[in-house]
Scaffold this motif. Structure first.
Motif, PDB file in Angstrom:
ATOM      1  N   GLU A 381       0.770  -1.159   0.115  1.00 10.84           N
ATOM      2  CA  GLU A 381       0.048  -0.106  -0.096  1.00 10.84           C
ATOM      3  C   GLU A 381       0.910   1.245   0.056  1.00 10.84           C
ATOM      4  O   GLU A 381       0.563   2.419  -0.895  1.00 10.84           O
ATOM      5  CB  GLU A 381      -0.934   0.104   1.220  1.00 10.84           C
ATOM      6  N   VAL A 382       1.958   1.382   0.761  1.00 17.08           N
ATOM      7  CA  VAL A 382       2.979   2.385   0.919  1.00 17.08           C
ATOM      8  C   VAL A 382       3.809   2.566  -0.378  1.00 17.08           C
ATOM      9  O   VAL A 382       3.773   3.813  -1.050  1.00 17.08           O
ATOM     10  CB  VAL A 382       3.802   2.210   2.017  1.00 17.08           C
ATOM     11  N   ILE A 383       3.985   1.488  -1.035  1.00 23.46           N
ATOM     12  CA  ILE A 383       4.651   1.575  -2.352  1.00 23.46           C
ATOM     13  C   ILE A 383       3.765   2.120  -3.332  1.00 23.46           C
ATOM     14  O   ILE A 383       4.311   2.828  -4.070  1.00 23.46           O
ATOM     15  CB  ILE A 383       5.248   0.289  -2.906  1.00 23.46           C
ATOM     16  N   GLU A 384       2.640   1.663  -3.490  1.00 25.65           N
ATOM     17  CA  GLU A 384       1.796   2.105  -4.528  1.00 25.65           C
ATOM     18  C   GLU A 384       1.457   3.763  -4.327  1.00 25.65           C
ATOM     19  O   GLU A 384       1.253   4.307  -5.307  1.00 25.65           O
ATOM     20  CB  GLU A 384       0.324   1.448  -4.250  1.00 25.65           C
ATOM     21  N   GLU A 385       1.110   4.102  -3.099  1.00 22.91           N
ATOM     22  CA  GLU A 385       0.796   5.458  -2.988  1.00 22.91           C
ATOM     23  C   GLU A 385       2.085   6.090  -3.322  1.00 22.91           C
ATOM     24  O   GLU A 385       1.927   7.382  -3.995  1.00 22.91           O
ATOM     25  CB  GLU A 385       0.602   5.810  -1.246  1.00 22.91           C
TER      26      GLU A 385
END
Length: 391
Positions: A381-385
């Protein structure tokens, strides 16, 4: 594990006790039988016919959370986790306490779609009732559909490579949005993504209950499906699944899925800091190491390096604690599981943590239960954001 190797492994134990140093269940209940050394001694007593199967013996052997922390600290190099698996297979017929769990696990792994539909129909009645009665240690909400019901191939215009995804039960049935995030990131990097039809449970829940033959059948099916694919890597958002298909399958069926990789090692190789858009400053962020990622796959640096590249400063924590989930363990040993969770969350609160990042859906289930009003995020999720917040 063959019987001859099982006995050979047990004979190698020199009773030094090094394995107890990082054992979470021994840390919670410091009786000898609740540590790895005690369990090995009990299994040797069983195999040498000095002991007979009893409810208390079963409790000691099945109370291992199977985190794998002990094996790395064993001087003779005993594969303690595999020994425990084999011991449970020997005791499964006398272990009456978990007979219903075995039935449900067998049924759900053989008929996952039917199980999902049935649970979805009754989740608003069944889950609250089980939670109220203390039979379910955490609250569950099933999504409207499984991700596998969606299209199986996600193509890109300029293909850099092809990646297959091993979905895993937790992501497929509880957190399908995480897999959507993984697909978005991979497509954004130019990778065609394949979700192969017919993927089965990795088999770890079955092995945890002593159901080795059933786990072997699933492992063979998964190997057949994924070995046919012409892909650069097989990624999973669950370290337990990655550990099973890459490391444990060779021990179980003689061959594993060699291209299986954890997402943090894959993306650390594929991404550099210039590709990320720095996120707004986050205060009080800690990274929780999943046991199977750290002890099983030997990965600690990679997720932290990715988080650092995104621009997030992590709080350093004193030591590492198991969150106490352990899949089947959290259902069979609720008090032990809760005790481990309380210590883990307590350590994070002392650091002033406001956000917890991890890379295991099982840890997310457990940590969310203990971290009141604090977000628990998966690394993907952090990578995607960070990659797409400006797009």
């Amino acid at each position: 594990m063959e019987s001859s190797r099982y006995l050979s492994e047990l004979l190698q134990c020199v009773r030094c006790g090094s394995c107890k140093t990082f054992c979470p269940t021994y840390d919670e209940d410091s009786t000898e039988g609740m540590g790895a050394r005690g369990r090995l001694m009990l299994l040797w007593g069983l195999s040498s016919e000095q002991l007979k199967p009893t409810p208390i013996l079963n409790e000691r052997i099945f109370s291992c959370i199977l985190c794998g922390a002990c094996s790395g600290s064993c001087p003779p190099g005993i594969d303690i986790k595999e020994v425990i698996y084999h011991g449970r297979s020997l005791l499964r017929k006398t272990d009456k306490k978990r007979r219903y769990l075995r039935f449900l696990t067998r049924f759900s792994t053989k008929r996952p779609k039917l199980s999902f539909r049935l649970l979805s129909m009754f989740q608003y009645i069944l889950f609250p009732y089980l939670f109220k009665k203390g039979l379910l240690p955490f609250k569950i909400h099933l999504p409207e559909r499984q991700l596998k019901e969606m299209p199986q191939v996600y193509k890109v215009s300029k293909k850099k490579g092809r990646v297959a995804v091993f979905t895993g039960c937790a992501v497929n049935f509880l957190y399908p949005y995480l897999r959507e995030s993984l697909i978005n990131v991979l497509n954004g990097l130019g990778y065609e993504v394949i979700l192969p039809v017919g993927e089965m449970c990795c088999g770890v829940p079955l092995r945890a209950l002593g159901l080795e033959e059933e786990a072997i059948n699933l492992a063979k099916k998964n190997l057949e499906i994924f070995s046919r694919l012409n892909v650069d890597a097989v990624l999973s958002l669950c370290p337990t699944c990655t550990l099973a298909i890459k490391v444990e399958y060779p021990k179980l069926i003689g061959e594993g899925i060699d291209k299986a990789r954890d997402i943090s090692s894959f993306f650390l190789d594929e991404l550099n800091s210039s590709q990320y858009s720095l996120l707004p400053p986050l205060k009080g962020v800690v990274f929780h190491d999943p046991c199977h990622l750290k002890y099983g796959l030997g990965i600690e640096r990679e997720p932290r390096e990715i988080i650092k590249n995104i621009g997030i400063d992590l709080i350093k924590t004193e030591g590492d604690r198991c969150c106490g989930f352990g899949g089947i363990f959290s259902l069979s040993y609720k008090e032990l599981s809760q005790g481990l969770l309380n210590k883990c969350i307590g350590d994070y609160i002392k650091t002033g943590a406001e956000t917890i990042i991890t890379s295991c859906p099982g840890c997310m289930i457990q940590l969310t239960k203990g971290a009141e009003n604090k977000p628990v995020l998966h690394l993907i999720e952090v990578i995607e954001e960070a990659l797409f917040q400006q797009s």
